[in-house]
Design a protein around this motif. Structure first.
Motif, PDB file in Angstrom:
ATOM      1  N   TYR A   1     -74.447   3.448  39.267  1.00 15.72           N
ATOM      2  CA  TYR A   1     -74.072   2.549  38.185  1.00 15.72           C
ATOM      3  C   TYR A   1     -73.221   1.396  38.714  1.00 15.72           C
ATOM      4  O   TYR A   1     -72.699   1.434  39.832  1.00 15.72           O
ATOM      5  CB  TYR A   1     -73.287   3.315  37.099  1.00 15.72           C
TER       6      TYR A   1
ATOM      7  N   ARG B   1     -69.954  -0.752  37.330  1.00 14.36           N
ATOM      8  CA  ARG B   1     -68.943  -0.639  36.279  1.00 14.36           C
ATOM      9  C   ARG B   1     -68.989  -1.833  35.341  1.00 14.36           C
ATOM     10  O   ARG B   1     -69.274  -2.947  35.741  1.00 14.36           O
ATOM     11  CB  ARG B   1     -67.542  -0.514  36.895  1.00 14.36           C
TER      12      ARG B   1
ATOM     13  N   THR C   1     -75.128  14.267  39.789  1.00 16.24           N
ATOM     14  CA  THR C   1     -75.069  14.931  38.483  1.00 16.24           C
ATOM     15  C   THR C   1     -75.613  16.349  38.550  1.00 16.24           C
ATOM     16  O   THR C   1     -75.253  17.192  37.726  1.00 16.24           O
ATOM     17  CB  THR C   1     -75.843  14.145  37.413  1.00 16.24           C
TER      18      THR C   1
ATOM     19  N   ILE D   1     -72.745   8.918  41.522  1.00 15.37           N
ATOM     20  CA  ILE D   1     -72.235  10.282  41.477  1.00 15.37           C
ATOM     21  C   ILE D   1     -73.419  11.249  41.466  1.00 15.37           C
ATOM     22  O   ILE D   1     -74.515  10.898  41.039  1.00 15.37           O
ATOM     23  CB  ILE D   1     -71.336  10.549  40.244  1.00 15.37           C
TER      24      ILE D   1
ATOM     25  N   LEU E   1     -76.741   9.703  39.714  1.00 15.37           N
ATOM     26  CA  LEU E   1     -76.590   8.613  38.758  1.00 15.37           C
ATOM     27  C   LEU E   1     -75.825   7.506  39.478  1.00 15.37           C
ATOM     28  O   LEU E   1     -74.691   7.721  39.918  1.00 15.37           O
ATOM     29  CB  LEU E   1     -75.804   9.069  37.525  1.00 15.37           C
TER      30      LEU E   1
ATOM     31  N   LYS F   1     -80.979   6.720  37.385  1.00 15.57           N
ATOM     32  CA  LYS F   1     -80.951   8.022  38.045  1.00 15.57           C
ATOM     33  C   LYS F   1     -82.079   8.069  39.070  1.00 15.57           C
ATOM     34  O   LYS F   1     -83.097   7.403  38.911  1.00 15.57           O
ATOM     35  CB  LYS F   1     -81.150   9.149  37.025  1.00 15.57           C
TER      36      LYS F   1
ATOM     37  N   THR G   1     -75.161   3.674  30.852  1.00 12.85           N
ATOM     38  CA  THR G   1     -74.394   4.911  30.885  1.00 12.85           C
ATOM     39  C   THR G   1     -72.985   4.627  30.389  1.00 12.85           C
ATOM     40  O   THR G   1     -72.587   3.467  30.213  1.00 12.85           O
ATOM     41  CB  THR G   1     -74.312   5.484  32.308  1.00 12.85           C
ATOM     42  N   ARG G   2     -72.229   5.681  30.209  1.00 12.29           N
ATOM     43  CA  ARG G   2     -70.846   5.525  29.766  1.00 12.29           C
ATOM     44  C   ARG G   2     -70.032   4.728  30.783  1.00 12.29           C
ATOM     45  O   ARG G   2     -69.047   4.082  30.460  1.00 12.29           O
ATOM     46  CB  ARG G   2     -70.237   6.928  29.584  1.00 12.29           C
ATOM     47  N   LEU G   3     -70.467   4.762  32.047  1.00  6.24           N
ATOM     48  CA  LEU G   3     -69.724   4.109  33.121  1.00  6.24           C
ATOM     49  C   LEU G   3     -70.186   2.674  33.359  1.00  6.24           C
ATOM     50  O   LEU G   3     -69.489   1.894  33.998  1.00  6.24           O
ATOM     51  CB  LEU G   3     -69.894   4.920  34.418  1.00  6.24           C
TER      52      LEU G   3
ATOM     53  N   ASN H   1     -71.799   2.073  42.674  1.00  2.60           N
ATOM     54  CA  ASN H   1     -71.171   3.371  42.456  1.00  2.60           C
ATOM     55  C   ASN H   1     -72.244   4.432  42.221  1.00  2.60           C
ATOM     56  O   ASN H   1     -73.287   4.148  41.630  1.00  2.60           O
ATOM     57  CB  ASN H   1     -70.227   3.333  41.255  1.00  2.60           C
TER      58      ASN H   1
ATOM     59  N   ARG I   1     -80.835   2.212  32.706  1.00  5.75           N
ATOM     60  CA  ARG I   1     -80.230   2.823  31.510  1.00  5.75           C
ATOM     61  C   ARG I   1     -78.774   2.388  31.411  1.00  5.75           C
ATOM     62  O   ARG I   1     -78.149   2.033  32.412  1.00  5.75           O
ATOM     63  CB  ARG I   1     -80.325   4.341  31.583  1.00  5.75           C
TER      64      ARG I   1
END
Lengths: 170, 174
Positions: B171, B173, B108, B106, B169, B146, B139-141, B104, B137
């Motif tokens: 990631y 899940r 930023t 996105i 970013l 990055k 991340t919230r996801l 995944n 890192r």
């Protein structure tokens, strides 16, 4: 014409209800075929997002439209920096606000206005943008579109006052 | 630059840093009918995109909305004789996702500089350069990284149309 701008001058706000059609129209028109911009089930299930999201080029389209509605066609956008903090999805009412942050003289005929613009959904700032737009220096100045390539320096590199905002996807 | 030695960056990816990794030549010829669709999606009535008479005083001809610049370098989803998948709009980003096993991603942050305006009949070429890769890192996801990609857009006569810097970013899940 905008030759007598003042720092902190506000740009009239723009409100738009984001619909699935607008998200998909923007993605398709900007030739962005990624599923998070048109496939709700994929966005939620695979992307972990609240739904399909407005792509960055459509956000830029909204921002530039907002700026040139204010400046008129002589306003020539040279640079745009967009930081996306959280998604903009169908059902969100997008509120775009902005103000003049900095003014710089580029040539005797051309000024740069650096605008800070926010895209908000309710109390949430979804995206923050900085726009560098060229404007005529006086009522008698030629259109910034006539600026020679050698005098055209649209990048943000020298603008040290600009912050980048914080992303909260971390 | 980040500490590449401690970041578990594959050798192939290390070799890309600072280099033009992807080049995309002319994919679609710019035309007014395509950019009008974009104007309609954001209700943009700027006469420079629509009105030849107004545009004559500023830009000489009508021009394409600047936010569309990256789109002119995207390959069609299908074309006659196509083999395999099209190069995606940010192909280098997808190669990095595959290299790091991060499905995944996105955007930023994105920055665009606009130089010569894009006009009907233009053919846009694209060069994608990997600028840097961040450390792993959380991340919230989910776990991710990055990276930053620079893109150079030119017209068929090599005139500079624009420069772009995109921070991604990527990631996996939780």
């Amino acid at each position: 014409m905008k030759p007598n701008l003042l720092i902190a001058e506000k740009i009239p706000e723009l409100r738009v209800l984001i619909t699935p059609k607008l998200v998909i129209m923007g993605a398709v028109a900007s030739r962005d075929w990624q599923p998070l911009h048109h496939d709700h089930e994929w966005s939620v299930g695979e992307g972990g997002l609240p739904g399909i999201i407005l792509n960055n080029y459509t956000q830029m389209g909204w921002i530039i439209r907002y700026v040139t509605d204010w400046s008129g066609p002589q306003g020539r956008v040279g640079g745009l920096r967009l930081t996306m903090h959280s998604p903009i999805c169908p059902g969100n009412e997008l509120v775009i606000t902005g103000a003049v942050d900095t003014l710089e003289q580029a040539t005797t005929d051309l000024n740069w206005a650096i605008l800070k613009i926010e895209l908000a959904v309710g109390s949430r700032i979804a995206s923050t943008a900085w726009v560098k737009v060229a404007l005529p220096a006086s009522d008698n100045s030629p259109s910034p579109w006539h600026c020679s390539a050698s005098d055209w320096h649209p990048g943000f590199r020298l603008n040290l006052q600009m912050s980048q905002g914080q992303e909260d996807a971390q | 630059m980040n500490n590449l030695e401690s970041n578990n960056i594959p050798a192939l990816v290390k070799s890309w840093i600072g280099q033009i990794v992807i080049t995309i030549q002319h994919t679609v010829t710019v035309e007014r009918g395509l950019w009008i669709n974009f104007c309609a999606s954001v209700f943009d009535s700027n006469p420079l995109y629509w009105d030849d008479a107004v545009a004559r005083d500023h830009t000489g001809t009508v021009i394409a909305p600047p936010a569309m610049l990256p789109g002119w370098g995207s390959q069609p989803e299908w074309y006659p004789g196509k083999q395999g998948h099209s190069l995606r709009p940010m192909e280098l980003h997808f190669l990095l996702k595959e290299a790091f096993g991060l499905p995944n991603g996105i955007v930023t942050s994105v920055e665009l500089e606009f130089h010569e305006p894009v006009r009907a009949g233009d053919e846009v070429s694209v060069e994608q350069v990997l600028r840097d890769v961040g450390e792993p890192r959380m991340t919230r996801l989910g776990p991710g990284r990055k990276w930053t990609i620079n893109v150079i857009y030119r017209r068929q006569d090599k005139v500079l149309l624009g420069l772009q810097t995109i921070e991604f970013l990527a990631y996996r899940r939780h």
